[in-house]
Design an enzyme around this catalytic site. Sequence first.
Site, PDB file in Angstrom:
ATOM      1  N   ASN A 197       0.846  -1.194   0.000  1.00 24.66           N
ATOM      2  CA  ASN A 197       0.000   0.000   0.000  1.00 24.66           C
ATOM      3  C   ASN A 197       0.881   1.243   0.000  1.00 24.66           C
ATOM      4  O   ASN A 197       2.114   1.150  -0.066  1.00 24.66           O
ATOM      5  CB  ASN A 197      -0.947  -0.019   1.210  1.00 24.66           C
ATOM      6  CG  ASN A 197      -0.197  -0.156   2.519  1.00 24.66           C
ATOM      7  OD1 ASN A 197       0.569   0.720   2.908  1.00 24.66           O
ATOM      8  ND2 ASN A 197      -0.408  -1.278   3.211  1.00 24.66           N
ATOM      9  N   ASP A 222      -4.551  -6.493   4.864  1.00 28.32           N
ATOM     10  CA  ASP A 222      -5.658  -7.318   5.359  1.00 28.32           C
ATOM     11  C   ASP A 222      -5.685  -8.681   4.680  1.00 28.32           C
ATOM     12  O   ASP A 222      -6.235  -9.644   5.239  1.00 28.32           O
ATOM     13  CB  ASP A 222      -6.990  -6.616   5.101  1.00 28.32           C
ATOM     14  CG  ASP A 222      -7.137  -5.352   5.933  1.00 28.32           C
ATOM     15  OD1 ASP A 222      -6.669  -5.335   7.089  1.00 28.32           O
ATOM     16  OD2 ASP A 222      -7.703  -4.370   5.427  1.00 28.32           O
ATOM     17  N   LYS A 269       8.807 -16.846 -11.150  1.00 28.21           N
ATOM     18  CA  LYS A 269       8.063 -15.679 -11.622  1.00 28.21           C
ATOM     19  C   LYS A 269       6.820 -16.126 -12.392  1.00 28.21           C
ATOM     20  O   LYS A 269       6.884 -17.022 -13.239  1.00 28.21           O
ATOM     21  CB  LYS A 269       8.948 -14.822 -12.529  1.00 28.21           C
ATOM     22  CG  LYS A 269       8.247 -13.608 -13.102  1.00 28.21           C
ATOM     23  CD  LYS A 269       9.147 -12.845 -14.061  1.00 28.21           C
ATOM     24  CE  LYS A 269       8.386 -11.703 -14.722  1.00 28.21           C
ATOM     25  NZ  LYS A 269       9.220 -10.965 -15.698  1.00 28.21           N
TER      26      LYS A 269
END
Length: 398
Positions: free
Chosen positions: A209, A278, A288
């Site tokens: 975030n 969360d 990958k």
Amino acid sequence: MLQGKTVLLGVTGGIAAYKAAALASALVKLHCQVEVVMTQNATQFITPLTFEQLTGRRAMVDTFDRGFVHQVEHISLAHRTDLVLVAPATANVCAKLAHGLADDMLTTTILACRCPKLIAPAMNTNMFENPVTQDNLDTLRRYGWEVIAPASGRLACGDVGAGKLPEPETLLQHVLRVLALPHDLEGKRVLVTAGPTQESLDPVRYLTNHSTGKMGYAIARMAMLRGAQVTLISGPTALTPPPFVEVVDVVSAQDMFEAVAARAAQADFIFKAAAVADYTPADYCDDKIKKKDGDLSIPLRRTQDILQYLGEHRTPGQVICGFSMETRDMVENSRAKLEKKRVDMICANNLKVAGAGFGVDTNIITLITRDGAQELPLLSKEEAAGRILDAAMACARS
């Protein structure tokens, strides 16, 4: 932060005396009154005039200066000094101060001072490590002095090792820790979480975030300045950790949960300012994930709710403060969080309000407790941190 404070800056005869000039300048910029007292040997390395130009006050060298004798200046100065800092301190001056010898303006003045005292030894490595010097420093510690550890590196004499005077900014932080704020959190243990977490998808990518950690770092610094023993559990950030704070670096939400759970029981105050994910990817790919035609779905699972865990496992007398970043119904959502998580306070802000978002140096916070909600004005994050600490201490008293 040093308005109305007086620092006696003792400068002794070492090549590092030039750093004392930079420190004096930094203190003056924080509105501190700086009284410089030099030994005669120090004047061979840097002139009193240099300090007088930087501080706007006469630098003192001679105990029997005719301009001072009628006031018994060393006693007068001792009475108005809030902090003594000797930097640099030679081995000779360390020895004299340790044994109460007072044969010049600096040592006689310090002997009359009852305020906190800091000393920053700076000398050749062999001189510093000599058992006699170490005994003298231990003696100073027994008498209440704080000894600032020298830095290591190449010395003026060409040797490499411990003995360098720390940089002026480091010395300034020592002064601020002692003088900047009242130590109303002395003896308290404060746990702060800060920054984002990173939830890995594969060796290349992760979910995260926009948190920068600034609010949590500000709380940790202000709690330290108020005398607390602070532990900062930090996700990945670009910030320099505050000094005199134990920093625990973590990456994922699980890492942060384990670090908090291991330390929470010992904390008197907990401020959970971190923006913890969360959800985390349900599966981690060792290789990958390759691009393919069409869309991609990533299954996610819930992470451990750290704030709820803290509320369920709190110790008697512990104050727990959570944070709530909302985009709508801020007070209602935050009040529900307060009750559900069984904590004492929620610091809520609205991402859509100018000055309260991620990555800025300001914040607009509403402090929510069971007694009501207090909306704070636009403040710097350090000012907001101070108000948050005040509110947490009020919760502890109620």
